[in-house]
Design an enzyme around this catalytic site. Structure first.
Site, PDB file in Angstrom:
ATOM      1  N   ASN A 279       1.044  -1.167  -0.013  1.00 51.20           N
ATOM      2  CA  ASN A 279      -0.035   0.016  -0.078  1.00 51.20           C
ATOM      3  C   ASN A 279       0.874   1.281  -0.062  1.00 51.20           C
ATOM      4  OD1 ASN A 279      -1.761   2.149   0.380  1.00 51.20           O
ATOM      5  ND2 ASN A 279      -2.262   1.079   2.578  1.00 51.20           N
ATOM      6  N   TRP A 280       0.913   2.036  -1.182  1.00 57.91           N
ATOM      7  CA  TRP A 280       1.787   3.045  -1.263  1.00 57.91           C
ATOM      8  C   TRP A 280       1.269   4.420  -0.487  1.00 57.91           C
ATOM      9  CZ3 TRP A 280       3.645   3.129  -7.248  1.00 57.91           C
ATOM     10  CH2 TRP A 280       4.219   1.726  -7.302  1.00 57.91           C
ATOM     11  N   LYS A 281       0.203   4.458  -0.156  1.00 56.18           N
ATOM     12  CA  LYS A 281      -0.497   5.475   0.361  1.00 56.18           C
ATOM     13  C   LYS A 281      -0.275   6.618  -0.947  1.00 56.18           C
ATOM     14  CE  LYS A 281      -0.192   3.428   4.750  1.00 56.18           C
ATOM     15  NZ  LYS A 281       0.010   3.295   6.210  1.00 56.18           N
TER      16      LYS A 281
ATOM     17  N   HIS B 173      -9.219   1.533   5.084  1.00 47.15           N
ATOM     18  CA  HIS B 173      -8.151   1.371   5.600  1.00 47.15           C
ATOM     19  C   HIS B 173      -8.310   2.535   6.904  1.00 47.15           C
ATOM     20  CE1 HIS B 173      -4.181   2.685   6.591  1.00 47.15           C
ATOM     21  NE2 HIS B 173      -3.681   1.636   5.878  1.00 47.15           N
TER      22      HIS B 173
ATOM     23  N   GLU C  55      -6.903   4.846   7.806  1.00 46.18           N
ATOM     24  CA  GLU C  55      -6.581   6.378   7.527  1.00 46.18           C
ATOM     25  C   GLU C  55      -7.701   7.035   6.701  1.00 46.18           C
ATOM     26  OE1 GLU C  55      -2.765   5.617   5.450  1.00 46.18           O
ATOM     27  OE2 GLU C  55      -1.886   5.067   7.467  1.00 46.18           O
TER      28      GLU C  55
ATOM     29  N   GLU D  33      -5.077  -4.649  10.707  1.00 45.13           N
ATOM     30  CA  GLU D  33      -4.006  -3.556  10.727  1.00 45.13           C
ATOM     31  C   GLU D  33      -4.463  -2.955  12.246  1.00 45.13           C
ATOM     32  OE1 GLU D  33      -2.117  -2.535   6.790  1.00 45.13           O
ATOM     33  OE2 GLU D  33      -3.622  -1.296   7.125  1.00 45.13           O
TER      34      GLU D  33
ATOM     35  N   GLY E 102       2.873   2.409  11.040  1.00 48.82           N
ATOM     36  CA  GLY E 102       3.684   3.395  10.748  1.00 48.82           C
ATOM     37  C   GLY E 102       4.295   3.930  11.998  1.00 48.82           C
TER      38      GLY E 102
ATOM     39  N   SER F 132       3.742  -2.160  10.411  1.00 44.36           N
ATOM     40  CA  SER F 132       5.315  -2.002  10.687  1.00 44.36           C
ATOM     41  C   SER F 132       5.909  -3.440  10.191  1.00 44.36           C
ATOM     42  CB  SER F 132       5.426  -1.576  12.028  1.00 44.36           C
ATOM     43  OG  SER F 132       5.086  -0.434  12.478  1.00 44.36           O
TER      44      SER F 132
ATOM     45  N   GLY G 229       5.232   1.670   4.515  1.00 48.21           N
ATOM     46  CA  GLY G 229       6.443   2.329   4.224  1.00 48.21           C
ATOM     47  C   GLY G 229       7.397   1.404   3.646  1.00 48.21           C
TER      48      GLY G 229
HETATM   49  P1  13P Z   1       3.318   0.830   7.668  1.00 48.55           P
HETATM   50  O1  13P Z   1       3.950  -0.537   7.155  1.00 48.55           O
HETATM   51  O2  13P Z   1       3.987   1.836   7.191  1.00 48.55           O
HETATM   52  O3  13P Z   1       3.251   0.617   9.246  1.00 48.55           O
HETATM   53  O4  13P Z   1       1.652   0.747   7.149  1.00 48.55           O
HETATM   54  C1  13P Z   1       0.862  -0.108   7.115  1.00 48.55           C
HETATM   55  C2  13P Z   1      -0.247  -0.056   6.363  1.00 48.55           C
HETATM   56  O5  13P Z   1      -1.321   0.902   6.883  1.00 48.55           O
HETATM   57  C3  13P Z   1      -0.781  -0.710   5.202  1.00 48.55           C
HETATM   58  O6  13P Z   1      -2.099  -0.448   4.836  1.00 48.55           O
END
Ligand code: 13P
Length: 263
Positions: A13-15, A105, A107, A175, A181, A221, A243
């Site tokens: 997931n590149w966000k 998600h 976010e 998640e 993150g 993470s 990330g």
């Molecule tokens: P990280 O791997 O950066 O913690 O993010 C996880 C995430 O939200 C994947 O959707």
């Protein structure tokens, strides 16, 4: 529950990172890195989730170079078409050869007020357009303290999956919000506990067969140094990586977890 083999899924997931030119460079580098390492395509399914504006470019590259990565989007509209400024229809994603779409998600739940009902409507929209929803659930640190690890994700998943037909292809991602993150991943045991519980929810709401074949991912993470621990767990079928999916070498090492560590 019926014993089936589930192909592990490593999803990136590149966000909101990388424009379409940067996306080209990363996908090419990831492909070459895996080729150089003589990675066996098919041992693990790889899916990438770039921003909407990168999808056409990445689709064209994947198609031209026959790159064995599935493509996905990070969100979709609950609607099919019409006066919804700024929204993207699942119909459009399907035309770009997207196979997957991330839904719910944390976010989006946090910054865009997506409720469990909105998430459920988006799951239905994904299925309508032939996309596989990657349904995200997870508890915050405060939820963890107050209710324990499973209660909130279980509640979220029950609502998200209501009305999903027994033969639907879905993916679930656990998640924990506190692990996203933060560099503070859940332990493999914590991930296993919640993923096993979520599998029982899939069994109750969608059916036993669906529960046996549905991939349940852990996200939060994930790195090349901790992926093996998660993948050793019987109910963790892959990872949703944020990330670390933006760095070709690191994401390739996560995809190749079977090689660089004994699983
Ligand atoms: P990280 O791997 O950066 O913690 O993010 C996880 C995430 O939200 C994947 O959707």
């Amino acid at each position: 529950m019926v014993a089936v083999t589930r192909t592990p899924l490593t999803a990136g997931n590149w966000k909101m990172n990388l424009d379409h030119l940067q996306a080209l460079a990363l996908v090419q580098k990831l492909h070459w890195t895996l080729k150089d390492a003589k990675h066996e395509d098919g041992s693990v399914e790889v899916a990438i989730f770039p921003p909407f504006t990168d999808l056409r470019t990445v689709q064209t590259l994947i198609d031209a170079d026959k790159i064995p990565f599935a493509l996905g989007a990070q969100d979709l509209s609950a609607h099919t078409s019409g006066a919804y400024t700024g929204e993207v229809s699942g119909a459009f994603l399907a035309k770009l050869d997207c196979r997957y779409v991330i839904i719910g998600h944390s976010e989006r739940r946090e910054y865009h007020n997506e409720t469990d009902e909105v998430v459920a409507a988006k799951v239905q929209a994904a299925l309508t357009h032939g996309l596989v929803p990657v349904v995200c659930v997870g508890e915050t640190a405060a939820d963890l303290e107050e209710f324990g690890a499973s209660a909130v994700p279980v509640g979220q998943l029950r609502i998200a999956l209501a009305g999903v037909p027994a033969d639907a292809d879905i993916v679930v991602a656990y998640e924990p919000v506190w692990a996203i993150g933060s560099g503070q991943a859940a332990t493999p045991e914590q991930a296993q506990d919640v993923c096993a519980t979520l599998r029982t929810v899939v069994a109750e709401v969608v059916g036993e067969d669906a529960a046996a074949r549905t991939r349940i991912l852990y996200g939060g993470s994930v790195k090349s140094s901790n992926i093996a621990g998660f993948m050793r767990e019987p109910d963790v079928d892959g990872a949703l990586v944020g990330g670390a999916s933006l760095v070709a070498d690191e994401f390739a090492a996560i995809i190749r977890y079977q090689k660089h560590v004994g699983v």
